[in-house]
Design an enzyme around this catalytic site. Structure first.
Site, short mmCIF file in Angstrom:
data_model
loop_
_atom_site.label_atom_id
_atom_site.label_comp_id
_atom_site.label_asym_id
_atom_site.label_seq_id
_atom_site.Cartn_x
_atom_site.Cartn_y
_atom_site.Cartn_z
N ASP A 30 0.85 -1.19 0.00
CA ASP A 30 0.00 0.00 0.00
C ASP A 30 0.89 1.24 0.00
OD1 ASP A 30 -3.21 0.55 0.94
OD2 ASP A 30 -1.80 2.21 1.10
N ILE A 31 0.47 2.24 -0.78
CA ILE A 31 1.27 3.46 -0.92
C ILE A 31 1.24 4.30 0.35
CG2 ILE A 31 -0.47 5.05 -1.87
CD1 ILE A 31 1.62 5.70 -4.09
N ASN A 87 -13.08 -3.30 2.27
CA ASN A 87 -14.00 -2.18 2.42
C ASN A 87 -14.95 -2.19 1.24
OD1 ASN A 87 -12.60 -1.29 4.72
ND2 ASN A 87 -11.16 -0.11 3.48
N VAL A 96 -11.07 3.28 -3.54
CA VAL A 96 -10.70 2.80 -4.88
C VAL A 96 -11.71 1.74 -5.29
CG1 VAL A 96 -8.95 1.66 -6.28
CG2 VAL A 96 -8.26 3.32 -4.51
N HIS A 100 -10.57 -4.96 -3.73
CA HIS A 100 -9.25 -5.24 -3.15
C HIS A 100 -9.40 -5.64 -1.69
CE1 HIS A 100 -10.11 -0.95 -2.56
NE2 HIS A 100 -9.46 -1.06 -1.41
N MET A 101 -8.40 -6.36 -1.24
CA MET A 101 -8.32 -6.78 0.16
C MET A 101 -7.08 -6.15 0.77
SD MET A 101 -7.85 -10.70 1.37
CE MET A 101 -9.39 -11.23 0.72
N HIS A 102 -7.21 -5.64 1.98
CA HIS A 102 -6.05 -5.16 2.74
C HIS A 102 -5.55 -6.29 3.63
CE1 HIS A 102 -7.04 -0.73 2.19
NE2 HIS A 102 -8.21 -1.27 1.92
P1 5GP Z 1 -9.86 1.56 0.21
O1 5GP Z 1 -10.13 2.68 1.19
O2 5GP Z 1 -10.46 1.83 -1.14
O3 5GP Z 1 -10.24 0.22 0.78
O4 5GP Z 1 -8.29 1.49 0.08
C1 5GP Z 1 -7.57 1.89 -1.04
C2 5GP Z 1 -6.11 1.72 -0.66
O5 5GP Z 1 -5.35 1.82 -1.83
C3 5GP Z 1 -5.60 2.80 0.30
O6 5GP Z 1 -5.04 2.16 1.45
C4 5GP Z 1 -4.55 3.55 -0.50
O7 5GP Z 1 -3.44 3.97 0.27
C5 5GP Z 1 -4.16 2.54 -1.57
N1 5GP Z 1 -3.76 3.15 -2.83
C6 5GP Z 1 -4.44 4.09 -3.51
N2 5GP Z 1 -3.78 4.42 -4.65
C7 5GP Z 1 -2.67 3.64 -4.67
C8 5GP Z 1 -1.58 3.52 -5.60
O8 5GP Z 1 -1.51 4.18 -6.64
N3 5GP Z 1 -0.61 2.63 -5.30
C9 5GP Z 1 -0.66 1.87 -4.17
N4 5GP Z 1 0.36 1.02 -3.97
N5 5GP Z 1 -1.66 1.95 -3.27
C10 5GP Z 1 -2.65 2.83 -3.52
#
Ligand code: 5GP
Ligand code: ZN
Length: 114
Positions: A30-31, A87, A96, A100-102
């Site tokens: 994650d970025i 989420n 996003v 996706h899974m964290h």
């Molecule tokens: P969400 O809140 O949609 O579940 O999480 C999206 C996740 O994607 C966030 O933790 C965010 O930091 C990560 N993310 C968003 N854009 C990028 C990107 O361009 N590269 C990477 N590696 N992670 C990203």
């Protein structure tokens, strides 16, 4: 899908720090990590949210879970422990809109959900 940041990452058009890959899924750092270990696991094919996964795409969820096991092993937290989170939609905290899974680990996670 046009304009989808995770599709661009899956296609190699936007760089990522890859952790694991197979024919169906990609896992990358994650970025903006929220924990010492914070890996995002995506299906390579676009699907916007968990609610958009139909019977035809359930194999993606299975592959994401198998990838989570592998990432946990690669990161050395398979025995210590970790958390996986999906989420879904705005009140679920999804930003996003590519499924996706964290995978979070490397610290003692609190019981609270948010
Ligand atoms: P969400 O809140 O949609 O579940 O999480 C999206 C996740 O994607 C966030 O933790 C965010 O930091 C990560 N993310 C968003 N854009 C990028 C990107 O361009 N590269 C990477 N590696 N992670 C990203
Ligand atoms: Zn996408």
């Amino acid at each position: 899908m046009d304009g989808c940041i995770f599709c661009k990452i899956a296609a190699g058009e936007i760089p990522c720090r890859k952790v694991y890959e197979d024919e169906r899924v990609l896992a990358f750092e994650d970025i903006h990590p929220m924990a010492p270990i914070h890996v995002i696991i995506i299906p390579k094919g676009h699907v916007a949210t968990l609610m958009d996964v139909g019977a035809d795409r359930m194999a993606d969820l299975q592959a994401m879970m198998a990838a989570a096991q592998e990432v946990a092993r690669l990161k050395g937290v398979d025995q210590r422990g970790f958390r996986v989170v999906i989420n879904c939609n705005p009140e679920g905290g999804q930003v996003v809109f590519h499924l996706h899974m964290h995978l979070l680990g490397g610290l003692k996670l609190k019981d609270a959900l948010a």
